[in-house]
Write a protein that holds these residues in place. Structure first.
Motif, PDB file in Angstrom:
ATOM      1  N   THR A 271       0.824  -1.260   0.132  1.00 42.39           N
ATOM      2  CA  THR A 271      -0.086   0.001  -0.122  1.00 42.39           C
ATOM      3  C   THR A 271       0.953   1.112   0.094  1.00 42.39           C
ATOM      4  OG1 THR A 271      -0.251  -0.119   2.465  1.00 42.39           O
ATOM      5  CG2 THR A 271      -2.033  -1.124   1.251  1.00 42.39           C
ATOM      6  N   THR A 272       2.118   1.088   0.082  1.00 41.56           N
ATOM      7  CA  THR A 272       3.000   2.419  -0.079  1.00 41.56           C
ATOM      8  C   THR A 272       3.603   2.687  -1.535  1.00 41.56           C
ATOM      9  OG1 THR A 272       3.746   2.127   2.225  1.00 41.56           O
ATOM     10  CG2 THR A 272       4.936   3.497   0.924  1.00 41.56           C
ATOM     11  N   ASN A 273       3.217   3.615  -2.106  1.00 47.29           N
ATOM     12  CA  ASN A 273       4.019   3.911  -3.381  1.00 47.29           C
ATOM     13  C   ASN A 273       5.153   4.699  -3.448  1.00 47.29           C
ATOM     14  OD1 ASN A 273       1.830   2.469  -4.405  1.00 47.29           O
ATOM     15  ND2 ASN A 273       0.481   4.360  -4.668  1.00 47.29           N
ATOM     16  N   ARG A 274       6.220   4.363  -4.388  1.00 45.09           N
ATOM     17  CA  ARG A 274       7.212   5.085  -4.698  1.00 45.09           C
ATOM     18  C   ARG A 274       7.232   5.162  -6.446  1.00 45.09           C
ATOM     19  NH1 ARG A 274      11.778   3.215  -1.632  1.00 45.09           N
ATOM     20  NH2 ARG A 274      10.725   4.367  -0.004  1.00 45.09           N
ATOM     21  N   GLU A 275       7.377   6.737  -6.750  1.00 43.95           N
ATOM     22  CA  GLU A 275       7.453   6.971  -8.122  1.00 43.95           C
ATOM     23  C   GLU A 275       6.137   6.263  -8.887  1.00 43.95           C
ATOM     24  OE1 GLU A 275      11.242   5.714  -9.451  1.00 43.95           O
ATOM     25  OE2 GLU A 275      12.341   7.508  -8.411  1.00 43.95           O
ATOM     26  N   PRO A 278       3.538   0.461  -6.323  1.00 41.39           N
ATOM     27  CA  PRO A 278       3.686  -0.047  -4.822  1.00 41.39           C
ATOM     28  C   PRO A 278       5.057  -0.645  -4.845  1.00 41.39           C
ATOM     29  CG  PRO A 278       1.783  -0.836  -6.116  1.00 41.39           C
ATOM     30  CD  PRO A 278       2.691  -0.171  -7.105  1.00 41.39           C
ATOM     31  N   LEU A 279       5.516  -0.485  -3.539  1.00 39.71           N
ATOM     32  CA  LEU A 279       6.834  -1.106  -3.131  1.00 39.71           C
ATOM     33  C   LEU A 279       7.125  -2.527  -3.486  1.00 39.71           C
ATOM     34  CD1 LEU A 279       7.781   1.014  -0.002  1.00 39.71           C
ATOM     35  CD2 LEU A 279       8.616   1.171  -1.944  1.00 39.71           C
ATOM     36  N   SER A 280       5.846  -2.945  -3.265  1.00 39.51           N
ATOM     37  CA  SER A 280       5.935  -4.640  -3.266  1.00 39.51           C
ATOM     38  C   SER A 280       6.245  -5.224  -4.637  1.00 39.51           C
ATOM     39  CB  SER A 280       4.433  -5.100  -3.055  1.00 39.51           C
ATOM     40  OG  SER A 280       3.463  -4.518  -3.842  1.00 39.51           O
ATOM     41  N   GLU A 281       6.085  -4.121  -5.871  1.00 38.75           N
ATOM     42  CA  GLU A 281       6.569  -4.738  -7.107  1.00 38.75           C
ATOM     43  C   GLU A 281       7.887  -4.336  -7.420  1.00 38.75           C
ATOM     44  OE1 GLU A 281       4.211  -2.468  -9.983  1.00 38.75           O
ATOM     45  OE2 GLU A 281       2.177  -3.217  -8.948  1.00 38.75           O
ATOM     46  N   ASP A 282       8.857  -3.721  -6.578  1.00 39.29           N
ATOM     47  CA  ASP A 282      10.096  -3.607  -6.647  1.00 39.29           C
ATOM     48  C   ASP A 282      10.794  -5.184  -6.555  1.00 39.29           C
ATOM     49  OD1 ASP A 282      13.221  -3.344  -5.821  1.00 39.29           O
ATOM     50  OD2 ASP A 282      12.514  -1.308  -6.024  1.00 39.29           O
ATOM     51  N   PRO A 283      11.793  -5.460  -7.713  1.00 42.42           N
ATOM     52  CA  PRO A 283      12.243  -6.884  -7.661  1.00 42.42           C
ATOM     53  C   PRO A 283      13.371  -7.069  -6.604  1.00 42.42           C
ATOM     54  CG  PRO A 283      13.193  -5.551  -9.461  1.00 42.42           C
ATOM     55  CD  PRO A 283      11.960  -4.642  -9.022  1.00 42.42           C
TER      56      PRO A 283
END
Length: 395
Positions: A271-275, A278-283
């Protein structure tokens, strides 16, 4: 080991959950439930918490694994483990050191008079205990303690100091290790006593630590203790202390809160976005989450080894040490990972505007180091594993 729950065990979990659901509906529920505040329900005292413990006793949940001759149900230790996991998940008080480390040690080593006096009160949740082990010069090296106990007729006279005594400010009785033979090797000249906390020779002074956790210093000034308050045999206290700490690690260090923290971590990252993503999509973050998930499975298996030993009537010394050192470190690693991923917003405190999960991660960051100290430091656990598990020699 078969870690799948049996039908009767699953039924017991369902019964516990129904009982706790009913407790959560009570108007005083907030006083005994603290799922967002690590260790609060164990370290804080209130009439509501004591009343909850008595309701637990009335339900038959206190001392389930004790022998029937002492008021227990003589059922397998797995049921106490399952109960504690459900309690810990909701931030409710666990069954406690009175039932585990103190009650079980009295059953094994206490006099008949001591059993008759204390065991019924423990089962009824009528008394609270504090553990007096650590001293200013003997934290991790518990066997070097200096609190002096000198025999004087039918009494012992104690002088000295203890530190890091959680619960001393509200406990009814003090379970204290003292040196009764200064000339014996340090592991051999220790005895254990039970002392009322309202003894006029005791002075309790607050020590504040991180994470809103209160602990205490306790000073002994000619504390006179009747000889029958000696637990077991004179100078055999090191054995009793080690057993009590092993039971404490089994009683207190549950795995469900760690699993719940992991779930909250995943939700915070989702639930936290960056650029715009969501942070959860960062590999990189996904890779680290996978590693933590694997470590959590390891923690579960280590905890169940503790349960397996305890359920067979053995003291889970090495197993408890392995679980504690691994799980408490994992709690720190999980918190550090989340704070690193969240960046500055992760440092916002409870109640601050924009705080992720209402600032719970900043709180966890303060409390997780305490877990590596209570019940024996990580260094102590490693020594137990090395000596008792691997058979390595002492220095």
């Amino acid at each position: 080991m078969d870690f799948n729950l049996k039908p009767q065990e699953r039924k017991f979990v369902e019964e516990v959950r129904a009982f706790l659901d009913a407790q959560a509906e009570r108007p005083d529920a907030a006083e005994v439930m603290a799922p967002d505040r690590d260790a609060h329900s164990q370290l804080a005292n209130s009439p509501e918490r004591r009343a909850f413990n008595r309701r637990m006793a009335e339900q038959g949940y206190i001392g389930m694994s004790w022998p029937k001759e002492f008021g227990g149900q003589e059922i397998e230790g797995i049921y106490e483990y399952l109960l504690n996991e459900e309690l810990a998940l909701r931030g409710m008080p666990l069954i406690g050191k009175g039932v585990g480390c103190i009650g079980k040690t009295i059953i094994r080593h206490g006099s008949e008079a001591m059993k008759a006096e204390f065991l019924p009160k423990i089962l009824a949740a009528d008394i609270e205990f504090a553990l007096g082990y650590s001293e200013p010069s003997s934290g991790s090296d518990l066997a070097s303690l200096r609190l002096k106990a000198v025999r004087d007729g039918d009494e012992w006279v104690l002088n000295g100091q203890k530190v890091w005594t959680t619960s001393a400010h509200f406990a009814d009785w003090y379970w204290v290790a003292a040196r009764t033979d200064p000339d014996a090797p340090k592991h051999k000249g220790i005895s254990v006593f039970l002392i009322p906390m309202d003894h006029p020779g005791l002075t309790v002074r607050e020590t504040k630590t991180m994470g809103d956790h209160r602990t205490n210093e306790v000073f002994f000034d000619n504390v006179r203790v009747p000889a029958d308050r000696l637990v077991g045999e004179e100078n055999k206290g090191w054995t009793y202390v080690c057993e009590a700490l092993d039971f404490e690690r089994f009683t207190f260090y549950t795995v469900n809160p760690l699993l719940r923290k992991f779930e909250r971590a995943v939700e915070a990252l989702r639930t936290t976005n960056r650029e715009g993503r969501p942070l959860s999509e960062d590999p990189v973050i996904r890779r680290d989450v996978a590693r933590l998930a694997t470590d959590l499975e390891t923690a579960k298996m280590l905890q169940r080894r503790v349960v397996n030993e305890a359920s067979k009537g053995r003291v889970p010394a090495v197993e408890a040490a392995m679980y504690k050192v691994f799980s408490t470190r994992l709690g720190q690693q999980l918190t550090d990972f989340v704070l690193d991923a969240l960046g500055p917003t992760g440092l916002l405190r409870h109640g601050a505007q924009g705080a992720v999960d209402n600032g719970v991660w900043e709180h966890f960051y303060q409390t997780t180091p305490l877990d590596t100290i209570g019940g024996g430091t990580s260094e102590v656990q490693k020594n137990i594993i090395a000596r008792r598990g691997l058979g390595l020699p002492l220095n």
